[in-house]
Design an enzyme around this catalytic site. Structure first.
Site, PDB file in Angstrom:
ATOM      1  N   LEU A  46     -70.045   7.565 -50.161  1.00 31.05           N
ATOM      2  CA  LEU A  46     -69.760   7.662 -51.585  1.00 31.05           C
ATOM      3  C   LEU A  46     -68.285   7.992 -51.732  1.00 31.05           C
ATOM      4  O   LEU A  46     -67.766   8.885 -51.049  1.00 31.05           O
ATOM      5  CB  LEU A  46     -70.596   8.777 -52.230  1.00 31.05           C
ATOM      6  N   ASP A  47     -67.582   7.288 -52.625  1.00 30.69           N
ATOM      7  CA  ASP A  47     -66.172   7.569 -52.859  1.00 30.69           C
ATOM      8  C   ASP A  47     -65.990   9.011 -53.334  1.00 30.69           C
ATOM      9  O   ASP A  47     -66.906   9.591 -53.941  1.00 30.69           O
ATOM     10  CB  ASP A  47     -65.613   6.625 -53.919  1.00 30.69           C
ATOM     11  N   PRO A  48     -64.802   9.596 -53.108  1.00 32.09           N
ATOM     12  CA  PRO A  48     -64.543  10.932 -53.655  1.00 32.09           C
ATOM     13  C   PRO A  48     -64.758  11.014 -55.164  1.00 32.09           C
ATOM     14  O   PRO A  48     -65.166  12.059 -55.683  1.00 32.09           O
ATOM     15  CB  PRO A  48     -63.069  11.171 -53.289  1.00 32.09           C
ATOM     16  N   ALA A  50     -67.046   9.594 -56.776  1.00 31.57           N
ATOM     17  CA  ALA A  50     -68.478   9.468 -57.075  1.00 31.57           C
ATOM     18  C   ALA A  50     -69.204  10.719 -56.604  1.00 31.57           C
ATOM     19  O   ALA A  50     -68.768  11.412 -55.684  1.00 31.57           O
ATOM     20  CB  ALA A  50     -69.053   8.234 -56.385  1.00 31.57           C
TER      21      ALA A  50
END
Length: 322
Positions: A46-48, A50
């Site tokens: 998960l992206d930072p 998100a």
């Protein structure tokens, strides 16, 4: 010289609610430290920017990381209409702005219907996909030209499947809240950008929260603050009680119960004759004297049970008192 602490042999799955601002690898390392686990792995980054469900596998549960990585995912996201950003999310620079047309439920539904089912996607340049051994986001940040970026992205074009796409809310004339369930490899930023273009005004992701990974749901998530508090109290019993068992990663697979003697052979990688029905994937359980133990997974073809992924754990002693 003091002996280095190699960590605990702890096995199970932490259903972490990853906070904003933290990378998936950072979250993994924090959970590994909290559990003092010898081995750990996550199940899909998960992206930072998100948040949400990030299953983290500890110990022998890491053998199921790939299964969860390939599973369907679910998200709640907000598409901010009328603005296009370079990265497709809050971090990027504004590329263009356009007025948002008047939208009612029928108009929104007509657009969303176009994106259900099999959909072609061109992955964003700011993604972890690799080209010539380098992640695309590194190439993008090194100043690649738009023409070069387009050429590379087109080579990575793929078909994904949107299983569910529903409007949750439409606020302030520009914020469209969506529920998305999709197959692996789907880029929500790209989906939102494409929906924005279909509406005619562009869009970017202003919020992304994962609520589903394979068999796990957002309602099962555990906050990092709670884990940290138990760690500060050195309450490993309470921490371990929060772990999902390894077999929870494959809840819908049929299971094969083996005697202790059969389980011993299977644990050595040996195939067995069986009267069980053929199945591409089965749970393997050792069962004796009222005790059951999950030992791995396998397959059954033409009356032969073949182990495919076995746990490196001690098999229970059938003569020991329970």
């Amino acid at each position: 010289m003091a002996r280095r602490n190699r960590g605990r042999d702890v096995h199970g799955i932490v259903l972490l609610n990853k906070p904003l601002g933290m990378s998936s690898n950072q979250a993994l390392q924090v959970v590994k430290r909290i559990y003092n686990a010898r081995k750990a792995g996550h199940t899909g980054a998960l992206d930072p920017e998100a948040s949400g469900l990030l299953p983290i596998c500890l110990g022998e549960a890491t053998k199921f990381s790939q299964l969860l990585l390939e599973s369907d995912k679910g998200y709640e996201t907000t598409a901010h209409l009328g603005i296009v950003r370079s990265t497709g999310d809050n971090e990027g620079e504004i590329v263009s702005t356009r007025p948002v047309p008047e939208l009612d439920d029928a108009a929104i539904e007509a657009v969303l219907e176009r994106f259900r089912g099999d959909v072609e996607q061109v992955p964003p340049m700011f993604s972890a996909l690799k080209f010539n051994g380098k992640p695309l986001y590194e190439l993008a940040r090194q100043g690649m030209t738009a023409e070069e970026a387009t050429e590379i992205a087109e080579r990575k074009r793929r078909v994904i499947r949107i299983l569910e796409l529903e409007k949750l809310d439409f606020r302030n004339g520009c914020e469209l809240d969506l529920n998305v369930v999709c197959t692996k490899g789907t880029y929500i930023r790209t989906l939102v950008e494409d929906i924005g273009e279909a509406i005619g005004c562009g869009a970017y992701v202003s919020r992304l929260h994962r609520v589903l990974t394979g068999p796990y749901r957002g309602s099962q998530m555990i906050g990092l603050d709670h884990l940290e508090a138990l760690f500060e109290a050195q309450d490993y019993a309470a921490l371990d009680a929060l772990l999902m068992p390894m077999e929870s990663a494959v809840p819908h697979w049929p299971f094969a119960e083996l005697s202790w003697a059969q389980a011993q052979k299977v644990m050595l990688g040996q195939a067995l004759n069986t009267s069980l029905d053929d199945a591409a994937s089965v749970q393997l359980w050792a069962a004796e004297s009222g005790v059951r133990q999950f030992i791995g997974v396998g397959s059954i073809q033409k009356g032969r049970l073949q182990p495919t992924r076995l746990l490196n754990v001690a098999l229970f002693d059938p003569v020991a008192p329970v």
